[in-house]
Design an enzyme around this catalytic site. Structure first.
Site, PDB file in Angstrom:
ATOM      1  N   TYR A 112      14.810  37.038  47.852  1.00 59.15           N
ATOM      2  CA  TYR A 112      15.611  37.127  46.632  1.00 59.15           C
ATOM      3  C   TYR A 112      14.470  36.989  45.638  1.00 59.15           C
ATOM      4  O   TYR A 112      14.047  35.780  45.471  1.00 59.15           O
ATOM      5  CB  TYR A 112      16.690  36.325  46.718  1.00 59.15           C
ATOM      6  CG  TYR A 112      17.291  36.307  45.446  1.00 59.15           C
ATOM      7  CD1 TYR A 112      17.942  37.443  44.683  1.00 59.15           C
ATOM      8  CD2 TYR A 112      17.381  34.858  44.434  1.00 59.15           C
ATOM      9  CE1 TYR A 112      18.466  37.141  43.368  1.00 59.15           C
ATOM     10  CE2 TYR A 112      17.918  34.836  43.295  1.00 59.15           C
ATOM     11  CZ  TYR A 112      18.608  36.054  42.765  1.00 59.15           C
ATOM     12  OH  TYR A 112      18.977  35.869  41.391  1.00 59.15           O
ATOM     13  N   ASP A 127      15.063  29.541  32.141  1.00 59.11           N
ATOM     14  CA  ASP A 127      15.832  30.726  32.201  1.00 59.11           C
ATOM     15  C   ASP A 127      16.891  30.767  30.905  1.00 59.11           C
ATOM     16  O   ASP A 127      18.139  30.525  31.248  1.00 59.11           O
ATOM     17  CB  ASP A 127      16.668  30.813  33.511  1.00 59.11           C
ATOM     18  CG  ASP A 127      17.194  32.038  33.798  1.00 59.11           C
ATOM     19  OD1 ASP A 127      16.861  32.888  33.205  1.00 59.11           O
ATOM     20  OD2 ASP A 127      17.928  32.011  34.797  1.00 59.11           O
ATOM     21  N   ASP A 155      17.082  39.660  40.442  1.00 58.96           N
ATOM     22  CA  ASP A 155      17.472  39.612  39.514  1.00 58.96           C
ATOM     23  C   ASP A 155      17.466  40.702  38.328  1.00 58.96           C
ATOM     24  O   ASP A 155      16.069  40.832  38.146  1.00 58.96           O
ATOM     25  CB  ASP A 155      17.314  38.336  39.151  1.00 58.96           C
ATOM     26  CG  ASP A 155      18.238  37.809  37.981  1.00 58.96           C
ATOM     27  OD1 ASP A 155      19.043  38.368  37.350  1.00 58.96           O
ATOM     28  OD2 ASP A 155      18.300  36.605  38.016  1.00 58.96           O
ATOM     29  N   ASP A 157      19.172  40.491  35.305  1.00 54.42           N
ATOM     30  CA  ASP A 157      19.801  39.791  34.274  1.00 54.42           C
ATOM     31  C   ASP A 157      20.908  40.548  33.482  1.00 54.42           C
ATOM     32  O   ASP A 157      21.690  41.026  34.304  1.00 54.42           O
ATOM     33  CB  ASP A 157      18.823  39.473  33.123  1.00 54.42           C
ATOM     34  CG  ASP A 157      17.778  38.276  33.416  1.00 54.42           C
ATOM     35  OD1 ASP A 157      18.044  37.281  34.215  1.00 54.42           O
ATOM     36  OD2 ASP A 157      17.076  37.883  32.579  1.00 54.42           O
ATOM     37  N   HIS A 182      20.977  42.714  40.967  1.00 51.58           N
ATOM     38  CA  HIS A 182      22.040  42.528  40.428  1.00 51.58           C
ATOM     39  C   HIS A 182      22.193  42.626  38.964  1.00 51.58           C
ATOM     40  O   HIS A 182      21.237  42.345  38.250  1.00 51.58           O
ATOM     41  CB  HIS A 182      22.787  41.125  40.945  1.00 51.58           C
ATOM     42  CG  HIS A 182      21.858  40.121  40.782  1.00 51.58           C
ATOM     43  ND1 HIS A 182      21.917  39.179  39.390  1.00 51.58           N
ATOM     44  CD2 HIS A 182      21.259  39.327  41.453  1.00 51.58           C
ATOM     45  CE1 HIS A 182      21.128  38.102  39.463  1.00 51.58           C
ATOM     46  NE2 HIS A 182      20.654  38.080  40.647  1.00 51.58           N
ATOM     47  N   GLU A 184      24.649  41.534  35.281  1.00 47.70           N
ATOM     48  CA  GLU A 184      25.536  40.638  35.125  1.00 47.70           C
ATOM     49  C   GLU A 184      26.316  40.715  33.735  1.00 47.70           C
ATOM     50  O   GLU A 184      25.880  41.698  32.925  1.00 47.70           O
ATOM     51  CB  GLU A 184      25.080  39.153  34.920  1.00 47.70           C
ATOM     52  CG  GLU A 184      24.164  39.083  33.654  1.00 47.70           C
ATOM     53  CD  GLU A 184      23.238  37.660  33.974  1.00 47.70           C
ATOM     54  OE1 GLU A 184      23.094  37.008  33.116  1.00 47.70           O
ATOM     55  OE2 GLU A 184      22.504  37.387  34.991  1.00 47.70           O
ATOM     56  N   CYS A 192      20.721  30.504  32.576  1.00 50.97           N
ATOM     57  CA  CYS A 192      20.843  30.285  34.093  1.00 50.97           C
ATOM     58  C   CYS A 192      22.341  30.216  34.269  1.00 50.97           C
ATOM     59  O   CYS A 192      23.119  29.644  33.557  1.00 50.97           O
ATOM     60  CB  CYS A 192      20.235  29.312  34.383  1.00 50.97           C
ATOM     61  SG  CYS A 192      20.727  28.659  36.087  1.00 50.97           S
ATOM     62  N   ARG A 231      27.378  41.354  39.091  1.00 50.69           N
ATOM     63  CA  ARG A 231      27.673  39.869  38.980  1.00 50.69           C
ATOM     64  C   ARG A 231      28.337  39.492  37.763  1.00 50.69           C
ATOM     65  O   ARG A 231      28.332  39.997  36.696  1.00 50.69           O
ATOM     66  CB  ARG A 231      26.226  39.253  38.817  1.00 50.69           C
ATOM     67  CG  ARG A 231      26.205  37.621  38.411  1.00 50.69           C
ATOM     68  CD  ARG A 231      24.828  36.990  38.262  1.00 50.69           C
ATOM     69  NE  ARG A 231      24.573  36.054  37.371  1.00 50.69           N
ATOM     70  CZ  ARG A 231      23.807  35.138  37.251  1.00 50.69           C
ATOM     71  NH1 ARG A 231      22.834  35.313  37.874  1.00 50.69           N
ATOM     72  NH2 ARG A 231      23.789  34.471  36.299  1.00 50.69           N
ATOM     73  N   GLU A 261      29.174  34.281  40.075  1.00 52.65           N
ATOM     74  CA  GLU A 261      28.293  32.926  39.990  1.00 52.65           C
ATOM     75  C   GLU A 261      29.154  31.804  39.608  1.00 52.65           C
ATOM     76  O   GLU A 261      30.100  31.901  39.006  1.00 52.65           O
ATOM     77  CB  GLU A 261      27.530  33.540  38.532  1.00 52.65           C
ATOM     78  CG  GLU A 261      26.278  32.349  38.349  1.00 52.65           C
ATOM     79  CD  GLU A 261      25.309  31.966  39.322  1.00 52.65           C
ATOM     80  OE1 GLU A 261      25.710  31.812  40.491  1.00 52.65           O
ATOM     81  OE2 GLU A 261      24.145  32.053  39.109  1.00 52.65           O
ATOM     82  N   ASN A 284      25.731  32.345  45.494  1.00 49.92           N
ATOM     83  CA  ASN A 284      24.130  31.769  44.991  1.00 49.92           C
ATOM     84  C   ASN A 284      24.421  30.268  45.269  1.00 49.92           C
ATOM     85  O   ASN A 284      25.278  29.812  44.710  1.00 49.92           O
ATOM     86  CB  ASN A 284      24.223  32.208  43.670  1.00 49.92           C
ATOM     87  CG  ASN A 284      22.464  31.595  43.211  1.00 49.92           C
ATOM     88  OD1 ASN A 284      21.839  31.351  43.907  1.00 49.92           O
ATOM     89  ND2 ASN A 284      22.606  31.630  41.915  1.00 49.92           N
TER      90      ASN A 284
END
Length: 370
Positions: A112, A127, A155, A157, A182, A184, A192, A231, A261, A284
């Site tokens: 990941y 982040d 990721d 974002d 992913h 989001e 984050c 996500r 998340e 996660n």
């Protein structure tokens, strides 16, 4: 056409027809019981434009097509095979080449690429939407090149912009060798997922991001098996019911996996899995974060199909490097922190033997003595 989008031509490359079924309008959820007063202004679908469910289905990507046969050398296909078959997919978070090498040495069959870890490793920054698409892609190219058959989940974002940038992200990740990404529903100035103060976009905008990713994937010539993971970070903002609804919409729009998340309890994870079945669910786990420190076996028992440990490598790196630096400052030597590892032993972890073997097999003599 926007820069980078002309690499893949649209429409003509889809190998199988995609059926869409339009269902009834969805009601606007009352999030007031779940949201704090500071989050009441979070966007929801407007009465003027009620959200409809358009259910995506591509028979070529049906999980039953990946149940049998040897594992593919293509990382995206391999990941789909792993998702379709028994057992949880365990993906440790990696932050650079060293952590990726260590994960592969430990025997992990999926990696990941954490956005937080990549931002910290490449930029030395938190982040907070600081890293760019280029930062993520360059890191992915390096990681995927270390073991080209090992699936890397990356990721992405928010997709780094509007629909054109979401599509460009898919294209560049796929070209880099990434197996899945992913995307989001946070605003562009994201953070984050385990920090407070998150804000999310409307359901419509989130679904638009997912659709853009799916359209881009389906336009890749030859029929890509690239995995799209939807996500949501809305559980802490608008409540669990809204989070689950958003993931249902993402699944209907074509997301292959759903990622909630910051799920705070085992029962809420089970609720999510049950509500989204048969879609696989990703959890996660970050030590000290919002989600309990589920073990792999516990997460599997609760129904999760993928478990990622986003910060496992970079937090360990901070502890290890910090201790080494303090020791050097105090003692004036790195003898203790080296723990007996000489340069050759270090480079062997980095693939030294493979490089030397390749040179010898090709007839080279540069590395006859190392």
């Amino acid at each position: 056409m926007a820069p980078g989008l002309d690499y893949y031509k649209s429409t003509e490359s889809t190998e199988a027809p995609v059926a869409q079924v339009i269902a009834v309008d969805l009601p606007v959820a009352d999030a007031s019981s779940n949201a704090t007063s500071s989050n009441r202004a979070q966007p929801t679908p407007s009465p003027e434009r009620p959200l409809k469910r358009d259910v995506y289905y591509n028979p070529r990507l049906d999980p039953k097509n990946f149940l049998e046969g040897p594992l593919s050398y293509d990382p995206a296909t391999r990941l789909r095979q792993m998702l379709a078959r028994p057992g949880i997919v365990i993906a440790p978070g990696i932050c650079d080449g060293i952590s990726a090498r260590c994960a592969l040495e430990a025997g992990f069959d999926c990696l990941y690429q954490s956005g937080a870890a990549t931002t910290a490793s490449r930029l030395g920054m938190p982040d907070l939407a600081i890293a760019t698409l280029n930062d993520f892609v360059q890191s992915a190219q390096m990681v995927c090149g270390l073991s080209p058959t090992t699936p890397v989940i990356a990721d992405a974002d928010t997709g780094f912009g509007g629909t054109a940038m979401v599509a460009r992200t898919v294209y560049q990740y796929a070209r880099a060798g990434v197996a899945a990404m992913h995307i989001e529903d946070q605003v562009q100035t994201k953070r984050c997922g385990h920090l407070m103060g998150k804000q999310v976009v409307s359901r419509e905008e989130f679904v638009t991001r997912i659709r853009a990713a799916v359209i881009a994937r389906d336009s890749i010539p030859g029929g890509s098996n690239f995995v799209i993971i939807g996500r949501t970070d809305s559980a802490q903002v608008l409540g669990m019911d809204e989070a689950i609804l958003r993931l249902k919409l993402a699944a209907d729009a074509g997301a292959d996996v759903c990622f909630i998340e910051g799920v705070k309890t085992a029962s809420l994870l089970t609720k999510t899995v049950d509500a989204l079945a048969p879609k696989p669910v990703l959890v996660n786990v970050i030590s000290g974060g919002l989600t309990p420190s589920f073990t792999c076996k516990e997460a599997e028992a609760l129904g999760a199909k993928i478990i990622i440990f986003s910060l496992v490598s970079c937090v360990a790196a901070v502890h290890g490097i910090r201790a080494a630096m303090h020791s050097l400052k105090k003692t004036g030597t790195d003898f203790t922190s080296a723990q007996g590892m000489d340069p050759k032993a270090f480079f062997q972890v980095m693939g030294l033997d493979d490089v030397v073997s390749l040179d010898a097999r090709a007839g080279g003599t540069a590395f006859g003595a190392i």
